[in-house]
Design a protein around this motif. Structure first.
Motif, short mmCIF file in Angstrom:
data_model
loop_
_atom_site.label_atom_id
_atom_site.label_comp_id
_atom_site.label_asym_id
_atom_site.label_seq_id
_atom_site.Cartn_x
_atom_site.Cartn_y
_atom_site.Cartn_z
N ILE A 293 0.84 -1.20 0.00
CA ILE A 293 0.00 0.00 0.00
C ILE A 293 0.87 1.25 0.00
O ILE A 293 0.61 2.20 -0.76
N SER A 294 1.91 1.26 0.80
CA SER A 294 2.84 2.41 0.83
C SER A 294 3.47 2.64 -0.53
O SER A 294 3.60 3.78 -0.99
N ASN A 295 3.90 1.56 -1.18
CA ASN A 295 4.50 1.70 -2.51
C ASN A 295 3.48 2.22 -3.52
O ASN A 295 3.82 3.03 -4.39
N SER A 296 2.24 1.77 -3.42
CA SER A 296 1.20 2.25 -4.34
C SER A 296 0.94 3.73 -4.13
O SER A 296 0.73 4.48 -5.10
N ILE A 297 0.96 4.18 -2.87
CA ILE A 297 0.76 5.60 -2.59
C ILE A 297 1.91 6.41 -3.18
O ILE A 297 1.69 7.41 -3.86
N LYS A 298 3.13 5.96 -2.94
CA LYS A 298 4.31 6.67 -3.45
C LYS A 298 4.28 6.77 -4.97
O LYS A 298 4.63 7.79 -5.55
N ALA A 299 3.82 5.70 -5.64
CA ALA A 299 3.80 5.67 -7.10
C ALA A 299 2.52 6.27 -7.68
O ALA A 299 2.33 6.26 -8.89
N ASN A 300 1.64 6.80 -6.82
CA ASN A 300 0.40 7.43 -7.26
C ASN A 300 -0.42 6.50 -8.15
O ASN A 300 -0.86 6.87 -9.23
N GLN A 301 -0.61 5.27 -7.68
CA GLN A 301 -1.31 4.26 -8.48
C GLN A 301 -2.81 4.32 -8.26
O GLN A 301 -3.30 4.95 -7.32
N ASP A 302 -3.55 3.66 -9.13
CA ASP A 302 -4.99 3.52 -9.03
C ASP A 302 -5.29 2.06 -8.71
O ASP A 302 -5.35 1.22 -9.60
N ILE A 303 -5.45 1.76 -7.42
CA ILE A 303 -5.67 0.38 -6.99
C ILE A 303 -6.51 0.37 -5.72
O ILE A 303 -6.38 1.26 -4.88
N THR A 304 -7.40 -0.59 -5.64
CA THR A 304 -8.25 -0.76 -4.46
C THR A 304 -7.78 -1.99 -3.70
O THR A 304 -7.80 -3.09 -4.23
N TYR A 305 -7.32 -1.79 -2.48
CA TYR A 305 -6.92 -2.89 -1.62
C TYR A 305 -8.12 -3.28 -0.77
O TYR A 305 -8.71 -2.44 -0.09
N ILE A 306 -8.49 -4.55 -0.81
CA ILE A 306 -9.63 -5.06 -0.03
C ILE A 306 -9.05 -5.96 1.06
O ILE A 306 -8.53 -7.04 0.77
N ILE A 307 -9.09 -5.46 2.29
CA ILE A 307 -8.56 -6.21 3.42
C ILE A 307 -9.70 -6.96 4.09
O ILE A 307 -10.67 -6.35 4.53
N LEU A 308 -9.58 -8.27 4.15
CA LEU A 308 -10.58 -9.11 4.80
C LEU A 308 -10.15 -9.29 6.25
O LEU A 308 -9.30 -10.13 6.55
#
Length: 171
Positions: free
Chosen positions: A74-89
């Protein structure tokens, strides 16, 4: 997989790793998860292929995986300004690999209450200074949960949806 909503179809690729959600790859839900990797690798896979695909992405992970390595993805996705939805169960255990404790569980391995534990919601929010969206709700209310997931997937940027429900085995 193609998701349909009031604005029309949305192409979506869903990543995952070791967990009860791995069963989404098999009939009758085989369209809900497209690839499998070892524990903790689903988030890295979703983040890693970002530069190579232009459709929406989601990534399933359990709360044990979130505390194991999901925070890094998640941190890497934020840094790279990505478009992704993480679904935590979030089921309060590391269920698929033996119900081990993790930083978010209330009891330790000897069933002794912890004096402190880490909230997955707070930990996800601390992943970076960004417009990160974190929503936590029970998937038992299917209509509300579906609306939250749909909004998250359609919104740009990094999003985290925490499905808060006890593991069916421990229940």
């Amino acid at each position: 997989m193609q998701r349909v909503h009031n604005m029309g179809p949305v192409d979506l690729v869903a990543h995952g790793d070791t967990g009860c959600y791995t069963m989404l790859m098999f009939a009758p839900t085989e369209q809900l998860m497209h690839n499998y990797s070892g524990m903790g690798l689903g988030g890295g896979t979703g983040s890693g292929i970002d530069r190579f695909i232009r459709i929406s992405r989601s990534c399933f992970m359990g709360d044990g995986t979130f505390f194991h390595s999901g925070q890094i993805a998640i941190s890497n996705s934020i840094k790279a300004n990505q478009d992704i939805t993480y679904i935590i169960l979030e089921n309060k255990t590391t269920a698929m690999t033996g119900h081990q404790e993790h930083a978010g569980t209330e009891l330790d391995v000897l069933a002794i209450a912890r004096t402190s534990r880490i909230s997955s919601r707070l930990s996800a929010r601390m992943a970076g200074n960004s417009p990160l969206t974190v929503e936590k709700l029970s998937p038992a209310n299917r209509d509300q949960y579906k609306k939250v997931l749909e909004r998250a997937i359609l919104r740009g940027g990094v999003k985290v949806v925490i499905a808060d429900k006890e593991c069916g085995i421990t229940y």
